[in-house]
Design a protein around this motif. Sequence first.
Motif, mmCIF file in Angstrom:
data_model
loop_
_atom_site.group_PDB
_atom_site.id
_atom_site.type_symbol
_atom_site.label_atom_id
_atom_site.label_comp_id
_atom_site.label_asym_id
_atom_site.label_seq_id
_atom_site.Cartn_x
_atom_site.Cartn_y
_atom_site.Cartn_z
ATOM 1 N N ARG A 24 0.588 -1.370 -0.065
ATOM 2 C CA ARG A 24 0.065 0.014 0.201
ATOM 3 C C ARG A 24 1.027 1.259 0.092
ATOM 4 N N VAL A 25 2.156 1.291 -0.160
ATOM 5 C CA VAL A 25 3.178 2.229 -0.211
ATOM 6 C C VAL A 25 3.603 2.214 -1.602
ATOM 7 N N PRO A 26 3.995 3.451 -2.064
ATOM 8 C CA PRO A 26 3.632 4.740 -1.711
ATOM 9 C C PRO A 26 1.929 4.873 -2.007
ATOM 10 N N ARG A 27 1.116 4.734 -1.247
ATOM 11 C CA ARG A 27 -0.473 4.997 -1.436
ATOM 12 C C ARG A 27 -0.843 6.049 -2.256
ATOM 13 N N ARG A 28 -0.190 7.058 -2.455
ATOM 14 C CA ARG A 28 -0.522 8.428 -3.412
ATOM 15 C C ARG A 28 -0.473 7.828 -4.773
ATOM 16 N N PHE A 29 0.157 6.935 -5.020
ATOM 17 C CA PHE A 29 0.330 6.546 -6.586
ATOM 18 C C PHE A 29 -0.457 5.139 -7.024
ATOM 19 N N TRP A 30 -0.764 4.188 -5.770
ATOM 20 C CA TRP A 30 -1.288 3.141 -6.068
ATOM 21 C C TRP A 30 -3.065 3.276 -6.458
ATOM 22 N N HIS A 31 -3.345 2.341 -7.490
ATOM 23 C CA HIS A 31 -4.582 2.386 -7.929
ATOM 24 C C HIS A 31 -5.053 0.871 -8.165
ATOM 25 N N VAL A 32 -6.430 0.765 -7.905
ATOM 26 C CA VAL A 32 -6.996 -0.450 -8.336
ATOM 27 C C VAL A 32 -7.885 -0.457 -9.318
ATOM 28 N N GLY A 33 -7.993 -1.270 -10.537
ATOM 29 C CA GLY A 33 -8.845 -0.755 -11.563
ATOM 30 C C GLY A 33 -9.304 -2.036 -12.341
ATOM 31 N N PRO A 34 -10.515 -1.999 -13.110
ATOM 32 C CA PRO A 34 -11.125 -3.030 -13.850
ATOM 33 C C PRO A 34 -10.150 -3.101 -15.310
ATOM 34 N N MET A 35 -10.410 -4.613 -15.596
ATOM 35 C CA MET A 35 -9.855 -4.878 -16.975
ATOM 36 C C MET A 35 -10.837 -5.754 -17.552
ATOM 37 N N ALA A 36 -10.873 -5.614 -18.885
ATOM 38 C CA ALA A 36 -12.043 -6.311 -19.599
ATOM 39 C C ALA A 36 -11.790 -6.385 -21.165
ATOM 40 N N ARG A 37 -12.872 -6.726 -21.833
ATOM 41 C CA ARG A 37 -12.682 -6.736 -23.351
ATOM 42 C C ARG A 37 -13.516 -5.699 -23.871
ATOM 43 N N SER A 38 -14.373 -4.926 -23.406
ATOM 44 C CA SER A 38 -15.176 -3.765 -23.919
ATOM 45 C C SER A 38 -15.160 -2.476 -22.975
ATOM 46 N N ILE A 39 -15.339 -1.626 -23.431
ATOM 47 C CA ILE A 39 -15.477 -0.242 -22.851
ATOM 48 C C ILE A 39 -17.037 -0.387 -22.005
ATOM 49 N N ARG A 40 -17.769 -0.780 -22.375
ATOM 50 C CA ARG A 40 -19.012 -0.961 -21.580
ATOM 51 C C ARG A 40 -18.835 -1.786 -20.423
ATOM 52 N N ASP A 41 -17.940 -2.596 -20.480
ATOM 53 C CA ASP A 41 -17.518 -3.643 -19.211
ATOM 54 C C ASP A 41 -16.804 -2.636 -18.151
ATOM 55 N N LEU A 42 -15.997 -1.689 -18.648
ATOM 56 C CA LEU A 42 -15.472 -0.975 -17.672
ATOM 57 C C LEU A 42 -16.156 0.145 -17.027
ATOM 58 N N GLN A 43 -17.227 0.615 -17.990
ATOM 59 C CA GLN A 43 -18.299 1.516 -17.356
ATOM 60 C C GLN A 43 -19.090 0.776 -16.054
ATOM 61 N N ILE A 44 -19.353 -0.385 -16.524
ATOM 62 C CA ILE A 44 -20.113 -1.330 -15.512
ATOM 63 C C ILE A 44 -19.432 -1.583 -14.149
ATOM 64 N N ALA A 45 -18.211 -1.818 -14.342
ATOM 65 C CA ALA A 45 -17.183 -1.983 -13.089
ATOM 66 C C ALA A 45 -16.939 -0.973 -12.400
#
Length: 475
Positions: free
Chosen positions: A213-234
């Motif tokens: 979790r360090v350096p926390r100001r740089f870390w992100h969690v994010g969705p990965m998928a096969r369509s932009i619609r799925d990114l919107q849902i997630a």
Amino acid sequence: MDLQKSDRNPIYYQDAGTLAKMIRDRDISPVEVMKAHLDRIEAFNPAINAIVTIADNAMEVAKKAENAVLRGNELGPLHGVPFTVKDSIDTANILTQRGSPIFKGRIPDSDATSVARMKQAGGILLAKTNIPEFSYWIESDNLLSGRSNNPWDLSRTPGGSSGGESAAIAAGMSPIGLGTDLAISVRGPAAQTGIVSLKATHGRVPMTGIWPRVPRRFWHVGPMARSIRDLQIAFGVLSGPDGLDGFSSSNYLLNGGVGSIPDRKLRIGWMVGPGFGPVDSEVIKTVEAAADALKSLGLLVEPVGIPALERDFALDVFNRLHVMEMKKAFREATAGRSQEELYKMSKTMLSLPDTSMEDFIDAEQAAERLKDGFAGYFSKYDALLTHVLPVPAHKHGVESFIINGQKVDPTYLQGATVPLNITGLPGIAMRFGTSKEGLPIAVQIVGSWLNESTILHIASLLESVSPVRGLHPGI
């Protein structure tokens, strides 16, 4: 491996949104969907090595999801849809080993916030995916579970640190999943395997239950998928404070719908430098093609420059800022362990010299100048279009690159991605081209802070005219 394109994709190449609709409409059952993905893993994971642990209750949960459909229960947006999770993200009662023998056999008691939210939306945890040791490198390789391979070409990397996740989705072993991003790690792997990913504004998605979790100001969690619609849902499922992550505490971050698309022609600048390091000519042509495509859709698109990126090279700023904090985390994790349990990047990180306090303060000020520079840019433009990586997916073990005649080390792959981690800006990676060797080439759509709605809209427009939409590895 050969390309395949089909208007009638098999179950394992349907996107998550389509699967959820099919399940709601009773055209397919969650059990059938789960079996298709488990069969796919059995057939192709031995060669790709993206999946490191299968959730032993996945089929049992799928049967419960099927019963919920039959009873007419209210269903979440991902009901019955399998999802995978990077092995640095905690999953209750399922191995989370962080790519290291030091954490072999580690089983968390609770889910990370992001995992819990995917489950609350009806998603079913299918498996954990491979990472570099401690989630720290551009290749997904470690002493515990070995090296992941790119499904487009097994001799090449699917990237890091979410490389197992990207390879699993690209190969049809998972429709959607979660990765993390310190400097490149959801966008780079997505680019190398031809899928899509979102690194939202810093703090949009809580990092609770994710290590390091360090350096926390740089870390992100994010969705990965096969369509932009799925990114919107997630994104709608994942975003918002959880009361535990202080970076995700703002009331302005309550849901993925915050922000609106301007009711006018959107103005987009595109650039491949200077300020990002050297870029391969094939990649430049792909960015130019994406810019032309957006212009043909009626958007205002023009080449731009951002002077702040030329004054302060973001990769250098990042390196001076994060080393000391990461070293401390690595030192604590490896204390008392033998050298045989440590892989390349732990040894490298622990051997790096500390940043002097003077250099650290200078780098902090440079980071503020970068934020100011982007703020000035976004006062005139709605989005920035650039590349994700300067080259397509590379061979395993490459220690240097010659890009447009300039020799650079592998950290230069982060030249266009790390500015978003330093500043906290949101960005989407999506494929828009193909190299002469048949490898995916992606572009990055960057937005202003909290303005995911605009870049998701632009990405959806670009996806609708993409010359590579529907392409999958021929496996």
